[in-house]
Design a protein around this motif. Sequence first.
Motif, PDB file in Angstrom:
ATOM      1  N   ILE A 194       0.864  -1.184   0.000  1.00  0.00           N
ATOM      2  CA  ILE A 194       0.000   0.000   0.000  1.00  0.00           C
ATOM      3  C   ILE A 194       0.899   1.231   0.000  1.00  0.00           C
ATOM      4  O   ILE A 194       1.681   1.437   0.927  1.00  0.00           O
ATOM      5  CB  ILE A 194      -0.915   0.012   1.240  1.00  0.00           C
ATOM      6  CG1 ILE A 194      -1.701  -1.294   1.329  1.00  0.00           C
ATOM      7  CG2 ILE A 194      -1.841   1.216   1.229  1.00  0.00           C
ATOM      8  CD1 ILE A 194      -2.343  -1.539   2.689  1.00  0.00           C
ATOM      9  N   GLU A 195       0.807   2.035  -1.055  1.00  0.00           N
ATOM     10  CA  GLU A 195       1.613   3.250  -1.173  1.00  0.00           C
ATOM     11  C   GLU A 195       0.723   4.465  -0.917  1.00  0.00           C
ATOM     12  O   GLU A 195      -0.263   4.679  -1.636  1.00  0.00           O
ATOM     13  CB  GLU A 195       2.234   3.357  -2.574  1.00  0.00           C
ATOM     14  CG  GLU A 195       3.020   4.633  -2.782  1.00  0.00           C
ATOM     15  CD  GLU A 195       3.375   4.878  -4.237  1.00  0.00           C
ATOM     16  OE1 GLU A 195       4.082   5.856  -4.519  1.00  0.00           O
ATOM     17  OE2 GLU A 195       2.925   4.105  -5.111  1.00  0.00           O
ATOM     18  N   LEU A 196       1.057   5.231   0.112  1.00  0.00           N
ATOM     19  CA  LEU A 196       0.282   6.414   0.467  1.00  0.00           C
ATOM     20  C   LEU A 196       1.135   7.657   0.271  1.00  0.00           C
ATOM     21  O   LEU A 196       2.243   7.748   0.806  1.00  0.00           O
ATOM     22  CB  LEU A 196      -0.170   6.342   1.938  1.00  0.00           C
ATOM     23  CG  LEU A 196      -0.944   5.099   2.370  1.00  0.00           C
ATOM     24  CD1 LEU A 196      -1.320   5.209   3.839  1.00  0.00           C
ATOM     25  CD2 LEU A 196      -2.182   4.904   1.516  1.00  0.00           C
ATOM     26  N   ARG A 197       0.634   8.620  -0.500  1.00  0.00           N
ATOM     27  CA  ARG A 197       1.293   9.920  -0.625  1.00  0.00           C
ATOM     28  C   ARG A 197       0.635  10.859   0.381  1.00  0.00           C
ATOM     29  O   ARG A 197      -0.580  11.092   0.328  1.00  0.00           O
ATOM     30  CB  ARG A 197       1.136  10.460  -2.034  1.00  0.00           C
ATOM     31  CG  ARG A 197       1.781   9.587  -3.105  1.00  0.00           C
ATOM     32  CD  ARG A 197       3.288   9.558  -2.979  1.00  0.00           C
ATOM     33  NE  ARG A 197       3.917   8.696  -3.970  1.00  0.00           N
ATOM     34  CZ  ARG A 197       4.343   9.107  -5.169  1.00  0.00           C
ATOM     35  NH1 ARG A 197       4.187  10.381  -5.520  1.00  0.00           N
ATOM     36  NH2 ARG A 197       4.905   8.256  -6.001  1.00  0.00           N
ATOM     37  N   LEU A 198       1.450  11.391   1.291  1.00  0.00           N
ATOM     38  CA  LEU A 198       0.941  12.203   2.394  1.00  0.00           C
ATOM     39  C   LEU A 198       1.435  13.637   2.277  1.00  0.00           C
ATOM     40  O   LEU A 198       2.615  13.882   1.962  1.00  0.00           O
ATOM     41  CB  LEU A 198       1.392  11.637   3.745  1.00  0.00           C
ATOM     42  CG  LEU A 198       1.097  10.156   4.026  1.00  0.00           C
ATOM     43  CD1 LEU A 198       1.686   9.760   5.364  1.00  0.00           C
ATOM     44  CD2 LEU A 198      -0.400   9.908   4.020  1.00  0.00           C
ATOM     45  N   ALA A 199       0.562  14.588   2.580  1.00  0.00           N
ATOM     46  CA  ALA A 199       0.940  15.990   2.655  1.00  0.00           C
ATOM     47  C   ALA A 199       1.581  16.275   4.006  1.00  0.00           C
ATOM     48  O   ALA A 199       1.520  15.448   4.928  1.00  0.00           O
ATOM     49  CB  ALA A 199      -0.290  16.877   2.454  1.00  0.00           C
ATOM     50  N   ASP A 200       2.197  17.466   4.145  1.00  0.00           N
ATOM     51  CA  ASP A 200       2.789  17.855   5.429  1.00  0.00           C
ATOM     52  C   ASP A 200       1.789  17.773   6.569  1.00  0.00           C
ATOM     53  O   ASP A 200       2.145  17.497   7.714  1.00  0.00           O
ATOM     54  CB  ASP A 200       3.324  19.291   5.349  1.00  0.00           C
ATOM     55  CG  ASP A 200       4.676  19.348   4.656  1.00  0.00           C
ATOM     56  OD1 ASP A 200       5.359  18.324   4.628  1.00  0.00           O
ATOM     57  OD2 ASP A 200       5.024  20.427   4.144  1.00  0.00           O
ATOM     58  N   SER A 201       0.520  18.024   6.253  1.00  0.00           N
ATOM     59  CA  SER A 201      -0.529  18.035   7.275  1.00  0.00           C
ATOM     60  C   SER A 201      -0.893  16.647   7.769  1.00  0.00           C
ATOM     61  O   SER A 201      -1.594  16.496   8.766  1.00  0.00           O
ATOM     62  CB  SER A 201      -1.787  18.700   6.706  1.00  0.00           C
ATOM     63  OG  SER A 201      -2.306  17.918   5.627  1.00  0.00           O
ATOM     64  N   GLY A 202      -0.428  15.608   7.067  1.00  0.00           N
ATOM     65  CA  GLY A 202      -0.824  14.243   7.391  1.00  0.00           C
ATOM     66  C   GLY A 202      -2.010  13.761   6.589  1.00  0.00           C
ATOM     67  O   GLY A 202      -2.451  12.622   6.749  1.00  0.00           O
ATOM     68  N   GLN A 203      -2.519  14.609   5.705  1.00  0.00           N
ATOM     69  CA  GLN A 203      -3.638  14.212   4.845  1.00  0.00           C
ATOM     70  C   GLN A 203      -3.153  13.229   3.784  1.00  0.00           C
ATOM     71  O   GLN A 203      -2.070  13.384   3.221  1.00  0.00           O
ATOM     72  CB  GLN A 203      -4.237  15.435   4.164  1.00  0.00           C
ATOM     73  CG  GLN A 203      -5.367  15.105   3.187  1.00  0.00           C
ATOM     74  CD  GLN A 203      -5.964  16.360   2.577  1.00  0.00           C
ATOM     75  OE1 GLN A 203      -6.321  17.285   3.309  1.00  0.00           O
ATOM     76  NE2 GLN A 203      -6.056  16.400   1.271  1.00  0.00           N
TER      77      GLN A 203
END
Length: 633
Positions: free
Chosen positions: A282-291
């Motif tokens: 599972i590959e998750l791209r996360l923003a600085d905010s954790g979104q």
Amino acid sequence: MKSLKQEIHDSTPRFQGRVRATSGRFGFVNTDDGQQFFLSPDEMDKVLPGDVIEFRVETTSEGKQQGVIEKLISTELDDFFGRYLVRGKGHFVEPDHGSMNRWIFVPPAKRQGCADGDLVYARMSQHPFPKGRAQAVIEQRIGAANEKGIEHSYMLQKFGLSAEFSEAVNAEVQALSEQGLTELLAQREDFTHLPFVTIDSAGTRDLDDALYAEAHSQGWTLWVAVADPAAVIAPGSAIDQAAQARGTSVYFPQQMLPMLPTELSEQLCSLNEDEERAALVIELRLADSGQIDSTHLFRGRIRSRGKLTYNQVAQLIAGEEADISAELHGHLLHLSSCAQALSQYRQQHCLVMEERPDYKLLFDEEGQIRDIVQVERNEAHRLVEECMLAANRAVADWLASQQQGIYISHAGIRTERLGEVTSLLKEHLALPQKPQLQELDQYIEHLQTAAKHEGELPLRTIISRQLERSLISTEDAPHFGLGFQRYTTATSPLRKYNDLLVHRLIAALLQQQEATLPEAEVLQHIQQQQMLARSAANQTEHWLKLRWLAQQPEDATFEATLVHMNASNFTVRLNDTGVEGMIDRRKQRKEWTFDTKTLSHYKDDQRFILGQTVRVRVHQLDADRRQLQFALA
């Protein structure tokens, strides 16, 4: 005269209903249209909990209505477990059944040589209707109450659990082990270049998830690799049928019953260090905010670079010297930063559950507890939890985008408690009107506010005691308990059958094959098995803890927390050991008032509220009946 009696008989209201027992000798009968009628102790002596009866309704001399049983239609309580009792010449079984509080007579020829105090499996041979004379036969003597390991062996029998697998299962396992993974792994996308690590307890051998994170200028890429037993277990095979029947692995205090044979769960499918394994990646791209900005799923293969423990990783995060390869330090610190961002996002946009300490049981050679040690969760526990929650939430969203999924939903506050909860929040949060807690956004907003409320009452804790159970289904519905728009579990397929089914569904969708969703009955069975497994493990642990408590000084007092209340009882948990017991408040009901809205007891300016710390002593303790009453010290 006969005609008059017939007229009275014909004019007397008659109903059908199901018998419901209470903790006392009396009971009730509930009809299908929602009516409830009192059954006196004499009437309850004639029936068993769950019986369907035909009854008439009479009015007592005090003007109250009560049921009088006329006919037994059906009974469902056929067999049961319990304790063998000898009282003089009489032999009985005391059922280990939450709603059957009577002794059942055992005739001389049906006693199987049992002695007083033995734990047994019995079958009802004579129903108590109509004369109140129930009888049972002993089908099996399980063992004496003081036998070594009796707590585990009894609970295995009571809940129908087994550590053994059939010959057909073992034959399939041997064939899979001999076949190996070489051909399977060659067909999967290669992620062996990524330095995944597993983080778990030191003794864990069924390793079902591994983690890796990369830091970017504006966020992270989080990779969660999950063991993929669905890649080797064919639907409908003997292994698959056994896993479905079990539904879950069961974690007893000193014994683990695996859902899958250990050759699979601890070897062929486990993400063992330096071994190539099949995985759902599972590959998750996360923003600085954790979104979570994007999700990609792959049928991959990985190679774990390290089997790390929570303590090792926590030491590294804290800047202390840790026995971890230097080449992994940077990756683990990125992983920690990523998890912190996920945590902050959840705290701002979702709901974070109360954090409770864990307790480690230390055993002697006889299998009894010699000490109980409180274990605080560390940063590594939180790191893994955040990554698993993110992965599961992302998988649920991905399944929803495919319009086919298996989800874990949670409906929030129980319907019958909704009115009082909304009234509680309106009053204590100074809201202009009652909040609409059926909408997820408003539910999150008001529960976050309740968690920050600094008044006398612990609003969030009060609400948490009035929630529905979560539900496994194919319906795309919110998880109010976590504050997620949708949720599933895909990260424990070695331990939970519904997770294995999610993997099977994802594999079909990724390969653009026809996906088959499980029938509702299958999901209900899995959920039931998981509830039974938790009950078996919890009852075993409670039994062992009570035996430990019985060895403590008689005049000992303990610091405890009030964790639940109703009109008749407090439930308290000992802070140092996690032992739970009841405080009987029925004698205080004339002086004290129970407030159903705040779940608190009060008298004048005195008040007992949830979360309050109290001092208690043991009032009554029977470890072998798993019964404990405390009294305020």
